[in-house]
Design an enzyme around this catalytic site. Structure first.
Site, mmCIF file in Angstrom:
data_model
loop_
_atom_site.group_PDB
_atom_site.id
_atom_site.type_symbol
_atom_site.label_atom_id
_atom_site.label_comp_id
_atom_site.label_asym_id
_atom_site.label_seq_id
_atom_site.Cartn_x
_atom_site.Cartn_y
_atom_site.Cartn_z
ATOM 1 N N HIS A 1 -3.301 6.867 2.713
ATOM 2 C CA HIS A 1 -3.558 5.477 2.160
ATOM 3 C C HIS A 1 -5.074 5.149 2.686
ATOM 4 C CE1 HIS A 1 -4.266 1.517 1.088
ATOM 5 N NE2 HIS A 1 -3.939 1.144 2.457
ATOM 6 N N ASN B 1 -10.116 -0.180 0.257
ATOM 7 C CA ASN B 1 -8.979 -0.141 0.185
ATOM 8 C C ASN B 1 -8.456 -0.853 -1.060
ATOM 9 O OD1 ASN B 1 -6.242 -0.668 0.381
ATOM 10 N ND2 ASN B 1 -6.408 -1.494 2.649
ATOM 11 N N CYS C 1 0.758 -1.253 -0.184
ATOM 12 C CA CYS C 1 -0.071 -0.005 0.015
ATOM 13 C C CYS C 1 1.119 1.354 -0.151
ATOM 14 C CB CYS C 1 -0.916 0.222 1.186
ATOM 15 S SG CYS C 1 -1.812 -1.687 1.355
HETATM 16 O O1 UT7 Z 1 -3.913 -1.574 3.518
HETATM 17 C C1 UT7 Z 1 -3.874 -2.747 4.092
HETATM 18 C C2 UT7 Z 1 -3.690 -2.418 5.603
HETATM 19 N N1 UT7 Z 1 -4.864 -3.094 6.413
HETATM 20 C C3 UT7 Z 1 -5.522 -2.330 7.411
HETATM 21 O O2 UT7 Z 1 -5.131 -1.148 7.627
HETATM 22 C C4 UT7 Z 1 -6.157 -2.996 8.352
HETATM 23 C C5 UT7 Z 1 -6.190 -2.473 9.827
HETATM 24 N N2 UT7 Z 1 -7.195 -3.272 10.444
HETATM 25 C C6 UT7 Z 1 -8.506 -2.884 10.754
HETATM 26 O O3 UT7 Z 1 -8.668 -1.862 9.845
HETATM 27 C C7 UT7 Z 1 -9.456 -3.568 11.588
HETATM 28 O O4 UT7 Z 1 -8.580 -4.269 12.505
HETATM 29 C C8 UT7 Z 1 -10.327 -4.501 11.096
HETATM 30 C C9 UT7 Z 1 -11.291 -3.524 9.951
HETATM 31 C C10 UT7 Z 1 -9.703 -5.441 9.951
HETATM 32 C C11 UT7 Z 1 -10.987 -5.317 12.174
HETATM 33 O O5 UT7 Z 1 -11.794 -4.382 12.843
HETATM 34 P P1 UT7 Z 1 -11.613 -4.626 14.498
HETATM 35 O O6 UT7 Z 1 -12.364 -3.446 15.230
HETATM 36 O O7 UT7 Z 1 -10.137 -4.820 14.878
HETATM 37 O O8 UT7 Z 1 -12.495 -5.985 14.859
HETATM 38 P P2 UT7 Z 1 -11.825 -7.166 15.195
HETATM 39 O O9 UT7 Z 1 -11.131 -8.076 14.272
HETATM 40 O O10 UT7 Z 1 -11.347 -7.076 16.811
HETATM 41 O O11 UT7 Z 1 -13.378 -7.953 15.509
HETATM 42 C C12 UT7 Z 1 -14.112 -7.602 16.535
HETATM 43 C C13 UT7 Z 1 -15.160 -8.348 16.365
HETATM 44 C C14 UT7 Z 1 -14.880 -9.940 16.443
HETATM 45 O O12 UT7 Z 1 -15.920 -10.509 17.254
HETATM 46 P P3 UT7 Z 1 -15.970 -11.059 18.712
HETATM 47 O O13 UT7 Z 1 -14.778 -11.916 18.696
HETATM 48 O O14 UT7 Z 1 -15.784 -9.864 19.273
HETATM 49 O O15 UT7 Z 1 -17.128 -11.705 18.812
HETATM 50 C C15 UT7 Z 1 -14.952 -10.287 14.794
HETATM 51 O O16 UT7 Z 1 -15.336 -11.812 14.765
HETATM 52 O O17 UT7 Z 1 -16.007 -8.289 15.206
HETATM 53 C C16 UT7 Z 1 -16.108 -9.595 14.364
HETATM 54 N N3 UT7 Z 1 -15.989 -9.449 12.996
HETATM 55 C C17 UT7 Z 1 -17.046 -8.942 12.269
HETATM 56 N N4 UT7 Z 1 -18.342 -8.963 12.482
HETATM 57 C C18 UT7 Z 1 -19.231 -8.489 11.444
HETATM 58 C C19 UT7 Z 1 -14.784 -9.331 12.300
HETATM 59 N N5 UT7 Z 1 -15.246 -9.060 11.006
HETATM 60 C C20 UT7 Z 1 -16.567 -8.943 10.888
HETATM 61 C C21 UT7 Z 1 -17.538 -8.552 9.881
HETATM 62 N N6 UT7 Z 1 -18.754 -8.319 10.351
HETATM 63 N N7 UT7 Z 1 -17.001 -8.338 8.642
#
Ligand code: UT7
Length: 331
Positions: free
Chosen positions: A258, A288, A111
């Site tokens: 980005h 993204n 990226c």
């Molecule tokens: O250019 C590449 C660079 N990449 C990035 O910049 C990504 C950086 N990271 C992020 O943007 C975030 O970490 C994400 C958007 C990928 C994830 O957000 P988060 O707030 O860190 O969520 P999480 O992974 O901690 O998940 C929280 C909860 C989980 O459920 P539990 O364990 O709390 O029950 C996940 O299973 O949200 C759940 N979850 C979802 N729920 C509904 C994860 N993905 C989804 C989804 N829909 N699509």
């Protein structure tokens, strides 16, 4: 010596996929995606190869610059989703646009790739007086490597391309690039090599820190680790570039970050002490698109008049590698 950006071009696939569509393939909902990422829809390739999107964006940039493609001396193509292992996407773009006198190569810095490409082009211009115009293309088909059963990552990515034509100038320019390979394990996709038919089949050198069990060649991401890195990387890269010439980040008219997550951009803005209205955001519509995200946003900002000649603009990116970088210039 600085750069002058003569023109921009862009290409987005017409297939617009809203959050709602993901509810058919994974357990998710529009509200989670919008509030956690800022994304409402993204464009996805409906058959357009990566080289095609890049060539379309490049043709538009060449047409807007009003230059003869034969005057382009260098093409740098930033991509992590090339259609071919070889030849480079840059060579195919060169063929398509008729840039018969151009050197052409691809650059892979995920990226951060577009920022790396701008800075590489700047250095070429600095050292080669015969080089008049550089074409920089960033084209990504992230749908090639997205794991559509991983709900935490598949909702993030989009496809698209953008291009710029630059020349040398005496306008303001500064940059800073960085990398941290210890974070490779947080965001990766395995390559496609099978090895020779003569080996035992077992790798003699242990695979690196990325998971050797992952063989599906789709993106694997530790979202939380990348998030933590990103919120520090954006302000660090922008500040380091500005500091090199004694510029304050307050002097910058527009940041083009980005587009990975609206919450990352908001946190970075806060850490820099810069208000959000100085950050260009289009993640809601584009998702993204890896290295294409900064130039797609830039093309949009130039086209809709958000950026004017004389403005100080900061490209700032981060991504797999891990990589980070910033280029600040007068438009
Ligand atoms: O250019 C590449 C660079 N990449 C990035 O910049 C990504 C950086 N990271 C992020 O943007 C975030 O970490 C994400 C958007 C990928 C994830 O957000 P988060 O707030 O860190 O969520 P999480 O992974 O901690 O998940 C929280 C909860 C989980 O459920 P539990 O364990 O709390 O029950 C996940 O299973 O949200 C759940 N979850 C979802 N729920 C509904 C994860 N993905 C989804 C989804 N829909 N699509």
């Amino acid at each position: 010596m600085g750069i002058n950006i003569l023109s921009t071009g862009g290409y987005l696939p017409s297939l617009a996929v809203k959050n709602e569509s993901f509810t058919k393939i994974i357990e998710t909902n529009d509200e989670w995606i919008r509030t956690r990422t800022g994304i409402c829809e993204r464009r996805l390739s409906d058959g357009e190869p990566t080289w095609y999107m890049g060539a379309m964006a490049a043709k538009q940039a060449i047409e807007r610059a009003g230059i003869d493609p034969a005057e382009i001396g260098l093409i740098i193509d930033s991509t992590i989703t090339s259609d071919f292992i070889t030849p480079s996407a840059a060579c195919i773009v060169q063929r398509e646009v008729g840039a018969v006198n151009a050197t052409a190569f691809d650059l892979g810095a995920a990226c951060s790739g577009f920022v790396y490409a701008v800075d590489t082009a700047h250095r070429f211009l600095l050292t080669d007086d015969n080089l008049k115009y550089v074409l920089i293309v960033a084209n990504e088909n992230l749908s090639y490597i997205t794991n559509y059963s991983d709900r935490a990552s598949c909702i993030l990515f989009g496809d698209g391309a953008a291009a710029i034509i630059i020349e040398r100038s005496d306008k303001l320019y500064t940059s800073w690039l960085g990398a941290d390979g210890t974070g490779a394990k947080f965001l990766y996709a395995k390559s496609r090599y099978e090895g020779s038919p003569f080996g035992s089949g077992r790798p003699r050198v242990a695979d690196d820190e990325t998971d050797p069990q992952v063989t599906h060649r789709k993106l694997v991401q530790d979202g939380k680790e990348v998030y933590k890195f990103a919120t520090k990387a954006l302000p660090t890269a922008a500040r380091n570039a500005a500091d090199k010439i004694g510029l304050s980040t307050e002097d910058i008219d527009l940041f083009i970050p980005h587009q990975a997550n609206i919450r990352i951009i908001e946190t970075a803005a806060k850490n820099l002490g810069v208000s959000m209205d100085k950050f260009y955001v289009n993640i809601d519509k584009r998702g993204n698109t890896s290295s294409a995200s900064i130039p797609i946003a830039f093309d949009e900002a130039v086209t809709n008049g958000r950026i004017k000649r004389g403005d100080k603009v900061c490209f700032v990116g981060f991504g797999a590698g891990l990589t980070l970088g910033s280029a600040i210039f007068e438009y």
